[in-house]
Design an enzyme around this catalytic site. Structure first.
Site, mmCIF file in Angstrom:
data_model
loop_
_atom_site.group_PDB
_atom_site.id
_atom_site.type_symbol
_atom_site.label_atom_id
_atom_site.label_comp_id
_atom_site.label_asym_id
_atom_site.label_seq_id
_atom_site.Cartn_x
_atom_site.Cartn_y
_atom_site.Cartn_z
ATOM 1 N N ASP A 68 -4.133 3.854 4.689
ATOM 2 C CA ASP A 68 -3.063 3.604 3.668
ATOM 3 C C ASP A 68 -3.530 3.183 2.229
ATOM 4 O O ASP A 68 -2.936 2.989 1.346
ATOM 5 C CB ASP A 68 -1.876 2.743 4.096
ATOM 6 C CG ASP A 68 -2.537 1.394 4.669
ATOM 7 O OD1 ASP A 68 -3.743 1.379 4.449
ATOM 8 O OD2 ASP A 68 -1.730 0.610 5.153
ATOM 9 N N ASP A 126 -12.513 4.802 14.463
ATOM 10 C CA ASP A 126 -13.130 6.177 13.827
ATOM 11 C C ASP A 126 -14.473 6.542 14.630
ATOM 12 O O ASP A 126 -14.752 7.564 15.045
ATOM 13 C CB ASP A 126 -13.018 5.941 12.295
ATOM 14 C CG ASP A 126 -14.003 4.798 11.885
ATOM 15 O OD1 ASP A 126 -14.113 3.973 12.811
ATOM 16 O OD2 ASP A 126 -14.263 4.582 10.624
ATOM 17 N N ARG A 168 0.777 -1.270 0.020
ATOM 18 C CA ARG A 168 -0.040 0.080 0.033
ATOM 19 C C ARG A 168 0.873 1.380 0.047
ATOM 20 O O ARG A 168 0.539 2.339 -0.479
ATOM 21 C CB ARG A 168 -0.917 0.017 1.007
ATOM 22 C CG ARG A 168 -1.692 -1.061 1.234
ATOM 23 C CD ARG A 168 -2.830 -0.973 2.510
ATOM 24 N NE ARG A 168 -3.901 -2.273 2.408
ATOM 25 C CZ ARG A 168 -5.167 -2.258 3.272
ATOM 26 N NH1 ARG A 168 -5.116 -0.960 3.830
ATOM 27 N NH2 ARG A 168 -5.836 -3.102 3.049
HETATM 28 N N1 UDP Z 1 -4.437 -1.398 9.984
HETATM 29 C C1 UDP Z 1 -3.574 -1.454 10.774
HETATM 30 N N2 UDP Z 1 -3.287 -2.440 11.245
HETATM 31 C C2 UDP Z 1 -3.940 -3.732 11.052
HETATM 32 C C3 UDP Z 1 -5.064 -3.620 10.239
HETATM 33 C C4 UDP Z 1 -5.276 -2.395 9.451
HETATM 34 O O1 UDP Z 1 -3.088 -0.252 11.275
HETATM 35 O O2 UDP Z 1 -3.831 -4.783 11.840
HETATM 36 C C5 UDP Z 1 -4.801 0.060 9.178
HETATM 37 C C6 UDP Z 1 -4.457 -0.126 7.830
HETATM 38 O O3 UDP Z 1 -3.067 0.189 7.357
HETATM 39 C C7 UDP Z 1 -5.381 0.941 7.287
HETATM 40 C C8 UDP Z 1 -6.610 1.004 8.279
HETATM 41 O O4 UDP Z 1 -6.124 0.347 9.308
HETATM 42 O O5 UDP Z 1 -4.977 2.418 7.317
HETATM 43 C C9 UDP Z 1 -7.754 0.015 7.588
HETATM 44 O O6 UDP Z 1 -7.477 -1.011 7.452
HETATM 45 P P1 UDP Z 1 -7.733 -1.876 6.132
HETATM 46 O O7 UDP Z 1 -8.055 -1.035 5.147
HETATM 47 O O8 UDP Z 1 -7.313 -3.140 5.901
HETATM 48 O O9 UDP Z 1 -9.505 -2.311 6.551
HETATM 49 P P2 UDP Z 1 -10.846 -1.867 6.333
HETATM 50 O O10 UDP Z 1 -11.438 -1.374 7.899
HETATM 51 O O11 UDP Z 1 -10.823 -0.722 5.311
HETATM 52 O O12 UDP Z 1 -11.834 -2.631 6.045
HETATM 53 MN MN MN Z 2 -9.524 -0.065 3.779
#
Ligand code: UDP
Ligand code: MN
Length: 286
Positions: A104, A197, A29
């Site tokens: 990211d 969030d 990413r």
């Molecule tokens: N992230 C993190 N640690 C983790 C998994 C995700 O810091 O173990 C961060 C990831 O880098 C991104 C955000 O959390 O910035 C959201 O993760 P992701 O896009 O994988 O999942 P979403 O919540 O969007 O489905």
């Molecule tokens: Mn995501």
């Protein structure tokens, strides 16, 4: 409000751009971010991760890859730990007026972000972002009294989707700091049992009674990204990408490089917004 002319002299140097990441995403990413929108705002972008990585550290400004020492597992408390680290780092960078968080998997359109902020007074307490659901969220609050009896109360508030990005003004960050520092943010996240969030929204809207100002120009992969019209790209603040299924990708619809060469579409978006600024654009036939 967007119809009025921007009236505050905010510039890029007033903005602290924070990107949440994790060791396992540094290649998949961060690389495309470093190739694209990072080149336009190197001095304002900080990455918050969970391990050291010399390869990335060499490509960003000195000290801008921060190992939060938070756990790298995808659970609530480690994500809240990272969000708290992001906000605390902004709090100790006093020359910046705005804190803007992104994930990211976001592309950030730097000029559009700055232009949007110019519509708002940085002296006000402001929470700017995109709501992912059309209703306020209802949450069971676990309230502990002095005798440690726990009662549950339904509370309702709005929050900005972290995956679309959101911004907080410095006066608002100063106000909520007691609920961020010294593990307070993680503890609050645990008490409502919801992601980082949502915890930001709970602290700002419910505990400190500051309302979210909706900014629809932030975009996460919770929306159908192909619906964003290409003519409007220069106005949009953020984009994202994800996979619906093996067959279908949720990606921005834009010409340019092939999906094989540019699966996130970030190179193509960047070349569309800033033609000729990076080498990858040379391969696009117009
Ligand atoms: N992230 C993190 N640690 C983790 C998994 C995700 O810091 O173990 C961060 C990831 O880098 C991104 C955000 O959390 O910035 C959201 O993760 P992701 O896009 O994988 O999942 P979403 O919540 O969007 O489905
Ligand atoms: Mn995501």
């Amino acid at each position: 409000r967007s119809l009025t002319a921007p009236s505050f002299p905010t510039s890029l140097k007033d903005v602290f751009i924070s990107v949440k990441t994790s060791k396992r995403f540094h290649r998949s990413r961060l690389d495309v971010i470093l190739k694209t929108w990072h080149t336009l705002a190197k001095d304002q972008i900080w990455f918050f991760t969970d391990d050291d990585d010399l390869r990335v550290a060499k490509r960003v400004q000195s000290g801008h890859l921060i190992n939060t020492k938070c756990s790298s597992s995808h659970n609530r408390s480690s994500l809240c730990c990272k969000m708290a680290a992001e906000i605390m780092a902004f709090a100790s960078t006093p020359d910046k007026r705005w804190f803007c968080h992104f994930d990211d998997d976001n592309y950030v359109n730097i000029p559009a972000l700055v232009k949007m902020l110019q519509h708002f007074n940085p002296e006000d307490e402001l929470y700017l972002g995109k709501t992912s659901i059309p209703e306020p969220i209802n949450v069971l609050d676990h309230i502990q009294d002095q005798r440690k009896n726990v009662s549950k109360k339904k509370v309702s508030f709005w929050f900005a989707t972290g995956g679309a990005g959101f911004c907080l003004s410095r006066p608002l960050v100063e106000k909520i700091l007691p609920k961020v520092r010294d593990n307070a943010f993680v503890a609050t996240g645990e008490s409502i049992r919801l992601p980082d969030d949502v915890t930001v929204g709970y602290i700002i809207e419910h505990l400190f009674k500051t309302r979210l100002t909706p900014v629809p120009k932030f975009h996460s992969h919770l929306e159908a990204l192909k619906l964003i019209p290409q003519e409007s790209f220069s106005d949009q603040i953020s984009f994202s990408y994800s996979t619906y299924s093996d067959q279908e990708q949720n990606i921005v619809q834009i010409g340019g490089l092939s999906e094989a060469k540019d699966p996130t579409r970030f190179l193509s978006i960047h070349c569309h917004l800033f033609p000729g600024t990076i080498k990858a654009c040379d391969r696009i036939v117009r």
